[in-house]
Design a protein around this motif. Structure first.
Motif, mmCIF file in Angstrom:
data_model
loop_
_atom_site.group_PDB
_atom_site.id
_atom_site.type_symbol
_atom_site.label_atom_id
_atom_site.label_comp_id
_atom_site.label_asym_id
_atom_site.label_seq_id
_atom_site.Cartn_x
_atom_site.Cartn_y
_atom_site.Cartn_z
ATOM 1 N N VAL A 69 6.475 22.886 -10.677
ATOM 2 C CA VAL A 69 7.222 21.762 -11.145
ATOM 3 C C VAL A 69 8.227 21.089 -9.981
ATOM 4 O O VAL A 69 8.940 21.963 -9.296
ATOM 5 N N LEU A 70 8.138 20.076 -9.872
ATOM 6 C CA LEU A 70 9.056 19.505 -8.925
ATOM 7 C C LEU A 70 10.758 19.386 -9.315
ATOM 8 O O LEU A 70 10.828 19.017 -10.520
ATOM 9 N N PRO A 71 11.583 19.911 -8.833
ATOM 10 C CA PRO A 71 12.845 19.994 -9.101
ATOM 11 C C PRO A 71 13.503 18.755 -9.415
ATOM 12 O O PRO A 71 13.149 17.746 -8.771
ATOM 13 N N GLU A 72 14.630 18.656 -10.177
ATOM 14 C CA GLU A 72 15.188 17.498 -10.469
ATOM 15 C C GLU A 72 15.685 16.599 -9.226
ATOM 16 O O GLU A 72 15.678 15.388 -8.979
ATOM 17 N N GLU A 73 15.966 17.277 -8.230
ATOM 18 C CA GLU A 73 16.647 16.726 -6.870
ATOM 19 C C GLU A 73 15.428 15.951 -6.331
ATOM 20 O O GLU A 73 15.908 14.773 -5.856
ATOM 21 N N PHE A 74 14.325 16.647 -5.976
ATOM 22 C CA PHE A 74 13.289 15.860 -5.336
ATOM 23 C C PHE A 74 12.673 14.495 -6.343
ATOM 24 O O PHE A 74 12.227 13.436 -5.749
ATOM 25 N N ARG A 75 13.001 14.836 -7.649
ATOM 26 C CA ARG A 75 12.079 13.852 -8.767
ATOM 27 C C ARG A 75 13.171 12.609 -8.643
ATOM 28 O O ARG A 75 12.857 11.373 -8.525
ATOM 29 N N TYR A 76 14.548 12.952 -8.382
ATOM 30 C CA TYR A 76 15.670 11.812 -8.264
ATOM 31 C C TYR A 76 15.118 11.000 -6.943
ATOM 32 O O TYR A 76 15.140 9.590 -6.795
ATOM 33 N N VAL A 77 14.781 11.964 -5.906
ATOM 34 C CA VAL A 77 14.752 11.282 -4.568
ATOM 35 C C VAL A 77 13.392 10.004 -4.581
ATOM 36 O O VAL A 77 13.529 9.000 -4.115
ATOM 37 N N LEU A 78 12.457 10.681 -5.034
ATOM 38 C CA LEU A 78 11.342 9.938 -5.467
ATOM 39 C C LEU A 78 11.572 8.549 -6.250
ATOM 40 O O LEU A 78 11.152 7.621 -5.912
ATOM 41 N N SER A 79 12.129 8.852 -7.385
ATOM 42 C CA SER A 79 12.575 7.764 -8.358
ATOM 43 C C SER A 79 13.223 6.614 -7.566
ATOM 44 O O SER A 79 12.847 5.472 -7.579
ATOM 45 N N ARG A 80 14.222 6.996 -6.980
ATOM 46 C CA ARG A 80 15.107 5.987 -6.166
ATOM 47 C C ARG A 80 13.951 5.543 -4.906
ATOM 48 O O ARG A 80 14.426 4.252 -4.601
ATOM 49 N N GLY A 81 13.489 6.112 -4.137
ATOM 50 C CA GLY A 81 12.603 5.715 -3.263
ATOM 51 C C GLY A 81 11.608 4.545 -3.824
ATOM 52 O O GLY A 81 11.276 3.527 -3.226
ATOM 53 N N ILE A 82 10.942 4.932 -4.963
ATOM 54 C CA ILE A 82 9.985 3.802 -5.430
ATOM 55 C C ILE A 82 10.907 2.520 -6.154
ATOM 56 O O ILE A 82 10.313 1.616 -6.123
ATOM 57 N N ALA A 83 11.986 2.625 -6.709
ATOM 58 C CA ALA A 83 12.925 1.777 -7.267
ATOM 59 C C ALA A 83 13.103 0.474 -6.080
ATOM 60 O O ALA A 83 13.128 -0.526 -6.169
ATOM 61 N N GLY A 84 13.641 1.195 -4.891
ATOM 62 C CA GLY A 84 13.969 0.556 -3.729
ATOM 63 C C GLY A 84 12.723 -0.285 -3.276
ATOM 64 O O GLY A 84 12.863 -1.534 -2.895
ATOM 65 N N GLY A 85 11.665 0.472 -3.228
ATOM 66 C CA GLY A 85 10.350 -0.314 -2.777
ATOM 67 C C GLY A 85 9.896 -1.395 -3.550
ATOM 68 O O GLY A 85 9.665 -2.541 -3.202
ATOM 69 N N ASN A 104 0.766 -1.204 -0.051
ATOM 70 C CA ASN A 104 -0.123 0.045 -0.089
ATOM 71 C C ASN A 104 0.947 1.113 -0.110
ATOM 72 O O ASN A 104 0.658 2.258 -0.848
ATOM 73 N N VAL A 105 1.930 1.202 0.653
ATOM 74 C CA VAL A 105 2.949 2.530 0.923
ATOM 75 C C VAL A 105 3.629 2.713 -0.571
ATOM 76 O O VAL A 105 3.348 3.684 -1.102
ATOM 77 N N TYR A 106 3.737 1.528 -0.963
ATOM 78 C CA TYR A 106 4.381 1.483 -2.419
ATOM 79 C C TYR A 106 3.440 2.259 -3.585
ATOM 80 O O TYR A 106 4.070 3.130 -4.410
ATOM 81 N N ASP A 107 2.423 1.566 -3.444
ATOM 82 C CA ASP A 107 1.277 2.025 -4.559
ATOM 83 C C ASP A 107 0.967 3.648 -4.264
ATOM 84 O O ASP A 107 0.882 4.318 -5.097
ATOM 85 N N ARG A 108 0.982 3.969 -2.970
ATOM 86 C CA ARG A 108 0.782 5.565 -2.681
ATOM 87 C C ARG A 108 1.877 6.449 -3.336
ATOM 88 O O ARG A 108 1.700 7.696 -3.605
ATOM 89 N N LEU A 109 3.205 5.769 -3.071
ATOM 90 C CA LEU A 109 4.195 6.777 -3.660
ATOM 91 C C LEU A 109 4.446 6.677 -5.280
ATOM 92 O O LEU A 109 4.658 7.931 -5.590
ATOM 93 N N ILE A 110 3.800 5.409 -5.891
ATOM 94 C CA ILE A 110 3.508 5.612 -7.136
ATOM 95 C C ILE A 110 2.499 6.723 -7.803
ATOM 96 O O ILE A 110 2.742 7.638 -8.482
ATOM 97 N N GLU A 111 1.375 6.865 -7.131
ATOM 98 C CA GLU A 111 0.271 8.072 -7.137
ATOM 99 C C GLU A 111 1.134 9.374 -6.965
ATOM 100 O O GLU A 111 0.855 10.298 -7.534
ATOM 101 N N PHE A 112 1.842 9.262 -5.938
ATOM 102 C CA PHE A 112 2.406 10.695 -5.557
ATOM 103 C C PHE A 112 3.167 11.260 -6.381
ATOM 104 O O PHE A 112 3.356 12.280 -6.832
ATOM 105 N N GLU A 113 4.127 10.348 -6.942
ATOM 106 C CA GLU A 113 5.131 10.573 -7.849
ATOM 107 C C GLU A 113 4.350 11.167 -9.334
ATOM 108 O O GLU A 113 4.653 12.285 -9.703
ATOM 109 N N ALA A 114 3.251 10.648 -9.666
ATOM 110 C CA ALA A 114 2.518 10.800 -11.065
ATOM 111 C C ALA A 114 1.909 12.080 -10.607
ATOM 112 O O ALA A 114 2.007 12.980 -11.623
ATOM 113 N N PHE A 115 1.342 12.427 -9.639
ATOM 114 C CA PHE A 115 0.504 13.789 -9.324
ATOM 115 C C PHE A 115 1.592 14.696 -9.172
ATOM 116 O O PHE A 115 0.738 15.975 -9.373
ATOM 117 N N THR A 116 2.426 14.898 -8.901
ATOM 118 C CA THR A 116 3.640 15.821 -8.898
ATOM 119 C C THR A 116 3.781 16.520 -10.276
ATOM 120 O O THR A 116 4.058 17.741 -10.334
#
Length: 221
Positions: free
Chosen positions: A172-188, A61-73
């Protein structure tokens, strides 16, 4: 003096019978205890299996919410979603920019609550995970620790998003934060794939990081 004559009639067969009764009683009690233990053990295993499934569901559930959060930014992704759900009710670009900012702030607040509950819920059940393999327990603990770092990163995004000006265009979410979100989702995705074998493609982005960590463990462990 005549030696005493051994006479079978002198044996206390009543005593022998009593001992046989005692032995039968002990054996029956032992069988009952073993049966109760087996039943208790089976109940523990069923409970453990149920709790393990609950733990995996919590993380999923946490992973799915992260996917949604990344998409909605992403404004375009969010507007497409909002338009499909609300039949395109957002009339102007300016209204859409504002609605997007408010929607993401609400999503962040909800996600922080969800993360807190997920971490606490897993901590509450982890001590009752009987008969779970060592490998799966280690995966769960690593995923738990990995998710534990998410709230601080999401609060950084929250601060940025709250202060951003949407008067001249969408936030627009800066590249720094997009990278953090992407890595977090990849780890999950990587750790969840080990638990439910779902084959999430994002896991491959985390594999080089995991390979390097294993190298460090081998060399310095």
């Amino acid at each position: 003096m005549t030696a005493p004559i051994f006479c079978p009639d002198s044996l206390d067969f009543g005593t022998v019978s009593d001992w046989a009764s005692v032995l039968c009683t002990v054996a029956a009690a032992a069988i009952a205890v073993l049966g109760s233990f087996k039943l208790w053990n089976n109940q523990l295993k069923k409970r453990s299996d149920s709790l393990e499934a609950t733990a995996v569901a919590i993380f999923r559930n946490v992973y799915d919410r992260l996917i949604e959060f990344e998409a909605f930014t992403n404004f375009d992704e969010w507007r497409r979603y909002a338009g499909n759900v609300n039949s395109g009710l957002i009339a102007t670009d300016e209204a859409a920019w504002k609605a997007h900012k408010e929607a993401v702030l609400s999503a962040i607040s909800a996600h922080l609550v969800s993360l807190d509950l997920a971490l606490k819920n897993f901590e509450a059940i982890q001590g009752n995970l009987y008969d779970v393999s060592r490998e799966r327990i280690e995966t769960m603990l690593r995923l738990h620790g990995f998710i534990g770092g998410a709230p601080s990163q999401i609060r950084r995004i929250q601060s940025f998003w709250a202060e951003a000006d949407c008067g001249m265009g969408p936030v627009v979410l800066p590249e720094e934060f997009r990278y953090v979100l992407s890595r977090g989702i990849a780890g999950g995705a990587y750790f969840l794939n080990k638990l439910d074998c779902a084959g999430r493609k994002r896991a491959q982005d985390f594999e080089p990081i995991e390979d390097e960590l294993r190298r460090l463990h081998r060399e310095h462990g």
